[in-house]
Design a protein around this motif. Sequence first.
Motif, PDB file in Angstrom:
ATOM      1  N   GLN A   1     -69.948  22.787   9.668  1.00  9.30           N
ATOM      2  CA  GLN A   1     -70.054  22.516   9.438  1.00  9.30           C
ATOM      3  C   GLN A   1     -70.432  21.486   7.806  1.00  9.30           C
ATOM      4  N   SER A   2     -70.987  20.411   7.770  1.00  7.18           N
ATOM      5  CA  SER A   2     -71.003  19.542   6.892  1.00  7.18           C
ATOM      6  C   SER A   2     -71.755  19.691   6.024  1.00  7.18           C
ATOM      7  N   MET A   3     -71.444  19.058   5.020  1.00  8.63           N
ATOM      8  CA  MET A   3     -72.746  19.162   3.644  1.00  8.63           C
ATOM      9  C   MET A   3     -73.508  17.818   3.478  1.00  8.63           C
ATOM     10  N   TYR A   4     -73.184  16.645   4.415  1.00 10.46           N
ATOM     11  CA  TYR A   4     -74.444  16.012   5.319  1.00 10.46           C
ATOM     12  C   TYR A   4     -75.141  16.175   6.228  1.00 10.46           C
ATOM     13  N   GLY A   5     -74.420  17.396   7.028  1.00 10.93           N
ATOM     14  CA  GLY A   5     -75.667  17.712   8.117  1.00 10.93           C
ATOM     15  C   GLY A   5     -74.853  17.404   8.696  1.00 10.93           C
ATOM     16  N   GLY A   6     -74.903  18.334  10.255  1.00 12.50           N
ATOM     17  CA  GLY A   6     -74.050  17.952  11.667  1.00 12.50           C
ATOM     18  C   GLY A   6     -72.822  19.077  11.605  1.00 12.50           C
ATOM     19  N   PHE A   7     -71.916  18.881  12.798  1.00 10.81           N
ATOM     20  CA  PHE A   7     -70.836  20.241  12.783  1.00 10.81           C
ATOM     21  C   PHE A   7     -69.409  18.830  13.224  1.00 10.81           C
ATOM     22  N   SER A   8     -68.565  19.188  12.749  1.00 17.32           N
ATOM     23  CA  SER A   8     -67.241  18.112  13.484  1.00 17.32           C
ATOM     24  C   SER A   8     -66.359  19.329  14.505  1.00 17.32           C
ATOM     25  N   LYS A   9     -65.459  18.439  15.196  1.00 17.72           N
ATOM     26  CA  LYS A   9     -64.912  19.261  16.395  1.00 17.72           C
ATOM     27  C   LYS A   9     -64.132  20.425  15.201  1.00 17.72           C
ATOM     28  N   PHE A  10     -62.820  19.784  14.214  1.00 17.52           N
ATOM     29  CA  PHE A  10     -62.508  20.334  13.838  1.00 17.52           C
ATOM     30  C   PHE A  10     -62.777  21.145  12.010  1.00 17.52           C
ATOM     31  N   PRO A  11     -62.782  22.006  11.068  1.00 18.76           N
ATOM     32  CA  PRO A  11     -63.197  22.159   9.906  1.00 18.76           C
ATOM     33  C   PRO A  11     -62.174  20.867   9.126  1.00 18.76           C
ATOM     34  N   GLY A  12     -63.716  19.980   8.312  1.00 13.81           N
ATOM     35  CA  GLY A  12     -62.913  19.588   7.803  1.00 13.81           C
ATOM     36  C   GLY A  12     -62.389  18.020   7.788  1.00 13.81           C
ATOM     37  N   GLU A  13     -63.255  17.986   9.188  1.00 11.55           N
ATOM     38  CA  GLU A  13     -63.456  16.585   9.804  1.00 11.55           C
ATOM     39  C   GLU A  13     -64.878  16.212   9.601  1.00 11.55           C
ATOM     40  N   PHE A  14     -65.361  14.719   9.782  1.00  8.96           N
ATOM     41  CA  PHE A  14     -66.783  14.258   9.115  1.00  8.96           C
ATOM     42  C   PHE A  14     -67.574  14.538  11.158  1.00  8.96           C
ATOM     43  N   PRO A  15     -68.450  14.982  10.865  1.00  8.94           N
ATOM     44  CA  PRO A  15     -69.080  15.591  11.781  1.00  8.94           C
ATOM     45  C   PRO A  15     -70.040  14.119  12.668  1.00  8.94           C
ATOM     46  N   GLU A  16     -69.748  14.449  13.596  1.00  6.55           N
ATOM     47  CA  GLU A  16     -70.250  13.800  14.833  1.00  6.55           C
ATOM     48  C   GLU A  16     -71.695  14.230  15.929  1.00  6.55           C
ATOM     49  N   LEU A  17     -71.883  13.340  16.994  1.00  6.20           N
ATOM     50  CA  LEU A  17     -73.402  13.702  17.495  1.00  6.20           C
ATOM     51  C   LEU A  17     -72.781  14.760  18.694  1.00  6.20           C
ATOM     52  N   TYR A  18     -71.841  14.422  19.592  1.00 13.71           N
ATOM     53  CA  TYR A  18     -70.984  15.548  20.567  1.00 13.71           C
ATOM     54  C   TYR A  18     -71.452  16.919  20.000  1.00 13.71           C
ATOM     55  N   HIS A  19     -70.593  17.515  19.047  1.00 17.49           N
ATOM     56  CA  HIS A  19     -69.774  18.391  18.681  1.00 17.49           C
ATOM     57  C   HIS A  19     -70.876  19.286  17.764  1.00 17.49           C
ATOM     58  N   SER A  20     -71.954  18.423  16.864  1.00 15.81           N
ATOM     59  CA  SER A  20     -73.053  18.657  16.283  1.00 15.81           C
ATOM     60  C   SER A  20     -73.796  19.531  16.887  1.00 15.81           C
ATOM     61  N   TYR A  21     -74.482  18.667  18.571  1.00 20.99           N
ATOM     62  CA  TYR A  21     -75.584  19.008  19.239  1.00 20.99           C
ATOM     63  C   TYR A  21     -75.189  20.731  20.532  1.00 20.99           C
ATOM     64  N   TYR A  22     -73.528  20.577  21.080  1.00 16.79           N
ATOM     65  CA  TYR A  22     -73.249  21.642  21.765  1.00 16.79           C
ATOM     66  C   TYR A  22     -72.487  22.209  20.194  1.00 16.79           C
ATOM     67  N   SER A  23     -72.500  22.410  18.804  1.00 19.47           N
ATOM     68  CA  SER A  23     -72.491  23.561  17.511  1.00 19.47           C
ATOM     69  C   SER A  23     -74.391  24.081  17.994  1.00 19.47           C
ATOM     70  N   PHE A  24     -74.616  23.614  18.023  1.00 17.55           N
ATOM     71  CA  PHE A  24     -76.369  23.699  17.681  1.00 17.55           C
ATOM     72  C   PHE A  24     -76.800  24.683  18.658  1.00 17.55           C
ATOM     73  N   CYS A  25     -76.571  24.253  20.221  1.00 17.76           N
ATOM     74  CA  CYS A  25     -76.613  24.864  21.314  1.00 17.76           C
ATOM     75  C   CYS A  25     -75.902  26.715  21.487  1.00 17.76           C
ATOM     76  N   ALA A  26     -75.084  26.175  20.869  1.00 17.55           N
ATOM     77  CA  ALA A  26     -74.236  27.992  20.573  1.00 17.55           C
ATOM     78  C   ALA A  26     -74.874  28.498  19.536  1.00 17.55           C
ATOM     79  N   PHE A  27     -75.078  28.224  18.113  1.00 18.94           N
ATOM     80  CA  PHE A  27     -75.875  28.884  17.315  1.00 18.94           C
ATOM     81  C   PHE A  27     -77.563  29.379  18.415  1.00 18.94           C
ATOM     82  N   SER A  28     -78.026  28.907  19.438  1.00 15.07           N
ATOM     83  CA  SER A  28     -78.923  29.174  20.795  1.00 15.07           C
ATOM     84  C   SER A  28     -78.724  30.535  21.112  1.00 15.07           C
TER      85      SER A  28
END
Length: 314
Positions: A259-286
């Motif tokens: 989880q990035s401080m800018y919002g969104g999620f990255s593929k791996f820890p320490g990387e910048f967030p992007e839409l693809y991995h953010s969306y499927y992270s939200f799905c996983a939380f659901s």
Amino acid sequence: MAASLSDPFSIDCLFDKERHMIFLEMMYQLLPSDYQPQEINHLTLAYFTLSSLDILGALDQSSKHNASHLASTYSALAILKMMGCELSLLDSKSIVISMKNLQKDNGSFMPIHFGAEADLRFVYCATAISYLLDDWTGVDKEKAKEYILNCQSYDGGFGLCPGLESHGGATYCAIASLRLMGYIEDNVLFEGASSSIINIPMLLDWMVQRQAEDGGFQGRINKPSDTCYAFWVGGVLKILGGNKFVSKEALHDSLLKCQSMYGGFSKFPGEFPELYHSYYSFCAFSILEEPGFDNLCVELGISKRAACGPSISL
């Protein structure tokens, strides 16, 4: 201690909904430069953004809503469902006629009418489109079923094509397609595994082994965990009724590490967030039933609120 700008990936112990909504609103207003040349994927990127907001229960807070391809068609229909549009008003006949011409003799689908690969990704797109339109005349379901069964590997998972290595994303496409076509029942693990058309025990064994030591899911053997597989693999276990085999707390913690401080999620820890991995992270939380999330229709990849229409019942 609050995260500093120089430490955008500090691990939080809580899911920060407001931060992610700001990230999604930015993605909605202006695509990052890396996404802009990907014209064929623009509808898919819009789907990731709007469905993320929908799962977060914030679709109504979005400020505004603005060559045919199976994935783009699926994304467009999913967006229309989220917006509450009645799909029966569409020219669905043209869609299914075009789609019918994309199915190959072996049951697989191409995404476009020439020069394209054919695999389980586009079988899934075709079945999801047919389900959303409540019109199966564009799919030879028996051929599609046989193609899917031929993709199950010796270890229980599914490859994108017959004979290929088992893969978490391909396995999702296979199981969700079979579920949408009515060939497997919901919660099949406990309701009818012995009579299922697929080898459920082998599949379950392969899926459970994809949860890595760090709590996340990997897509293939000997690969690092990746946030998107929390949905691809976790979603299959949800469809099968195998949620109890997931170490939910460990998965939850592994997602928050991305989880990035800018919002969104990255593929791996320490990387910048992007839409693809953010969306499927939200799905996983659901799927993990995180408070504040709408329930997910796992088979269609959209919220249950969006999926439930006059002719939709999952």
